[in-house]
Write a protein that holds these residues in place. Structure first.
Motif, PDB file in Angstrom:
ATOM      1  N   LEU A 144       2.770  59.517  81.977  1.00  0.00           N
ATOM      2  CA  LEU A 144       1.827  60.202  81.090  1.00  0.00           C
ATOM      3  C   LEU A 144       1.209  61.434  81.731  1.00  0.00           C
ATOM      4  O   LEU A 144       0.759  62.345  81.028  1.00  0.00           O
ATOM      5  CB  LEU A 144       0.710  59.235  80.670  1.00  0.00           C
ATOM      6  CG  LEU A 144       1.136  57.995  79.880  1.00  0.00           C
ATOM      7  CD1 LEU A 144      -0.071  57.096  79.636  1.00  0.00           C
ATOM      8  CD2 LEU A 144       1.781  58.383  78.556  1.00  0.00           C
ATOM      9  N   ALA A 145       1.193  61.463  83.060  1.00  0.00           N
ATOM     10  CA  ALA A 145       0.562  62.571  83.784  1.00  0.00           C
ATOM     11  C   ALA A 145       1.536  63.684  84.143  1.00  0.00           C
ATOM     12  O   ALA A 145       1.121  64.725  84.658  1.00  0.00           O
ATOM     13  CB  ALA A 145      -0.091  62.048  85.068  1.00  0.00           C
ATOM     14  N   PRO A 147       3.476  66.946  84.161  1.00  0.00           N
ATOM     15  CA  PRO A 147       3.128  68.227  83.533  1.00  0.00           C
ATOM     16  C   PRO A 147       3.981  68.549  82.307  1.00  0.00           C
ATOM     17  O   PRO A 147       3.462  69.045  81.299  1.00  0.00           O
ATOM     18  CB  PRO A 147       3.363  69.235  84.661  1.00  0.00           C
ATOM     19  CG  PRO A 147       3.143  68.454  85.915  1.00  0.00           C
ATOM     20  CD  PRO A 147       3.673  67.080  85.621  1.00  0.00           C
ATOM     21  N   LYS A 150       2.687  66.409  79.489  1.00  0.00           N
ATOM     22  CA  LYS A 150       1.359  66.820  79.030  1.00  0.00           C
ATOM     23  C   LYS A 150       1.373  68.154  78.290  1.00  0.00           C
ATOM     24  O   LYS A 150       0.441  68.469  77.565  1.00  0.00           O
ATOM     25  CB  LYS A 150       0.405  66.889  80.229  1.00  0.00           C
ATOM     26  CG  LYS A 150       0.094  65.530  80.837  1.00  0.00           C
ATOM     27  CD  LYS A 150      -0.839  65.643  82.033  1.00  0.00           C
ATOM     28  CE  LYS A 150      -2.215  66.091  81.616  1.00  0.00           C
ATOM     29  NZ  LYS A 150      -3.165  66.099  82.754  1.00  0.00           N
ATOM     30  N   LYS A 151       2.432  68.929  78.462  1.00  0.00           N
ATOM     31  CA  LYS A 151       2.563  70.187  77.724  1.00  0.00           C
ATOM     32  C   LYS A 151       2.623  69.918  76.227  1.00  0.00           C
ATOM     33  O   LYS A 151       2.187  70.753  75.416  1.00  0.00           O
ATOM     34  CB  LYS A 151       3.813  70.929  78.190  1.00  0.00           C
ATOM     35  CG  LYS A 151       4.071  72.239  77.458  1.00  0.00           C
ATOM     36  CD  LYS A 151       5.337  72.918  77.968  1.00  0.00           C
ATOM     37  CE  LYS A 151       5.621  74.194  77.183  1.00  0.00           C
ATOM     38  NZ  LYS A 151       6.870  74.869  77.646  1.00  0.00           N
ATOM     39  N   LYS A 154      -1.103  64.742  74.464  1.00  0.00           N
ATOM     40  CA  LYS A 154      -2.416  64.623  75.083  1.00  0.00           C
ATOM     41  C   LYS A 154      -2.676  63.225  75.631  1.00  0.00           C
ATOM     42  O   LYS A 154      -3.501  63.058  76.518  1.00  0.00           O
ATOM     43  CB  LYS A 154      -3.507  64.993  74.071  1.00  0.00           C
ATOM     44  CG  LYS A 154      -3.462  66.444  73.637  1.00  0.00           C
ATOM     45  CD  LYS A 154      -4.582  66.749  72.650  1.00  0.00           C
ATOM     46  CE  LYS A 154      -4.563  68.210  72.229  1.00  0.00           C
ATOM     47  NZ  LYS A 154      -5.634  68.527  71.252  1.00  0.00           N
ATOM     48  N   GLY A 155      -2.013  62.234  75.096  1.00  0.00           N
ATOM     49  CA  GLY A 155      -2.248  60.874  75.551  1.00  0.00           C
ATOM     50  C   GLY A 155      -1.747  59.871  74.537  1.00  0.00           C
ATOM     51  O   GLY A 155      -1.219  60.236  73.487  1.00  0.00           O
ATOM     52  N   HIS A 187       2.870  65.430  68.740  1.00  0.00           N
ATOM     53  CA  HIS A 187       2.707  66.867  68.962  1.00  0.00           C
ATOM     54  C   HIS A 187       2.620  67.550  67.600  1.00  0.00           C
ATOM     55  O   HIS A 187       3.508  67.387  66.750  1.00  0.00           O
ATOM     56  CB  HIS A 187       3.891  67.419  69.749  1.00  0.00           C
ATOM     57  CG  HIS A 187       3.808  68.892  70.029  1.00  0.00           C
ATOM     58  ND1 HIS A 187       2.936  69.414  70.965  1.00  0.00           N
ATOM     59  CD2 HIS A 187       4.464  69.949  69.478  1.00  0.00           C
ATOM     60  CE1 HIS A 187       3.079  70.735  70.998  1.00  0.00           C
ATOM     61  NE2 HIS A 187       3.984  71.081  70.104  1.00  0.00           N
TER      62      HIS A 187
END
Length: 230
Positions: A144-145, A147, A150-151, A154-155, A187
């Motif tokens: 989940l972290a 990069p 995360k682009k 959000k979670g 997204h």
């Protein structure tokens, strides 16, 4: 390969949202057929592009993914005869599958999105996924972290329990994820993006980055028989 959604398709769905009657739908059947064809063509492009990284896309066609526009109103207080959006689900077994997959939601006024995950699974699936997260929390958090992930996301989203699931202590660090009854990431796809030449590219990139999340959720279910939604 079609790489966007026609503005006319979003206009039709918008008008349907304001005129959700059988009479209006019959008068605008040609617009519906044109918008449905447009959606199918976009999905065929999505399947062709996704096949490069997602085996689920191989051997499926748009018709396998798309949900019916007609609502079942028999047990619903909402008696509108038609859904107010278009939806398609890519997973093993097609749109009726309850296994993890990708969901494309088409709705005007900037309410469209591409999502990935596992939605409201049965108890056996819930137990298996919670155990997988509990045993492999560091891996899940690292996923989940990332990069690239995360682009686009959000979670973790999805309905959650108000209390802790049975069998887990209150100090378990995985509890924020274990309380979930669905595990989804999404997204947003604004209208301007959907109708631009970049729409398909963005959808495919989001799907590709979501794939590790989907595979994590799928891992504990591989040995569980998967019934279909009715």
């Amino acid at each position: 390969m079609k790489n966007n959604i026609d503005k006319a398709t979003l206009h039709f769905i918008s008008d349907l949202q304001q005129n959700n009657t059988r009479e209006w739908f019959a008068e605008n059947k040609n617009r519906y057929e044109a918008s449905r064809t447009d959606f199918f063509q976009f999905l065929e492009g999505m399947l062709a592009g996704a096949a490069a990284f997602e085996p689920l896309a191989m051997g499926q066609q748009a018709k396998d993914l798309v949900f019916r526009i007609y609502r079942d109103v028999r047990f619903s207080k909402n008696k509108n005869p038609y859904k107010d959006h278009y939806g398609a689900y890519l997973a093993e077994g097609g749109r009726k599958s309850i296994l993890p997959g990708y969901y494309l939601h088409l709705s005007p006024h900037n309410n469209s999105f591409i999502a990935c995950g596992l939605w409201m699974p049965p108890a056996e699936f819930l137990k298996a996924v919670r155990q997988e997260i509990d045993y492999n929390l560091a891996e899940f958090q690292e996923l989940l972290a990332a990069p690239a992930f995360k682009k686009y996301f959000k979670g973790v989203e999805g309905e959650t329990l108000k209390t802790n699931p049975k069998g887990y202590e209150k100090d378990n660090p995985a509890l924020p994820y274990l309380r979930h009854k669905s595990w989804m990431v999404s997204h947003a796809l604004p209208d301007a993006l959907l109708t631009s030449n970049n729409a398909l590219e963005v959808v495919l990139q989001a799907m590709q980055q979501a794939k590790p999340f989907k595979e994590f959720l799928m891992r504990p279910l591989l040995e569980i028989s998967a019934p279909e939604n009715s």
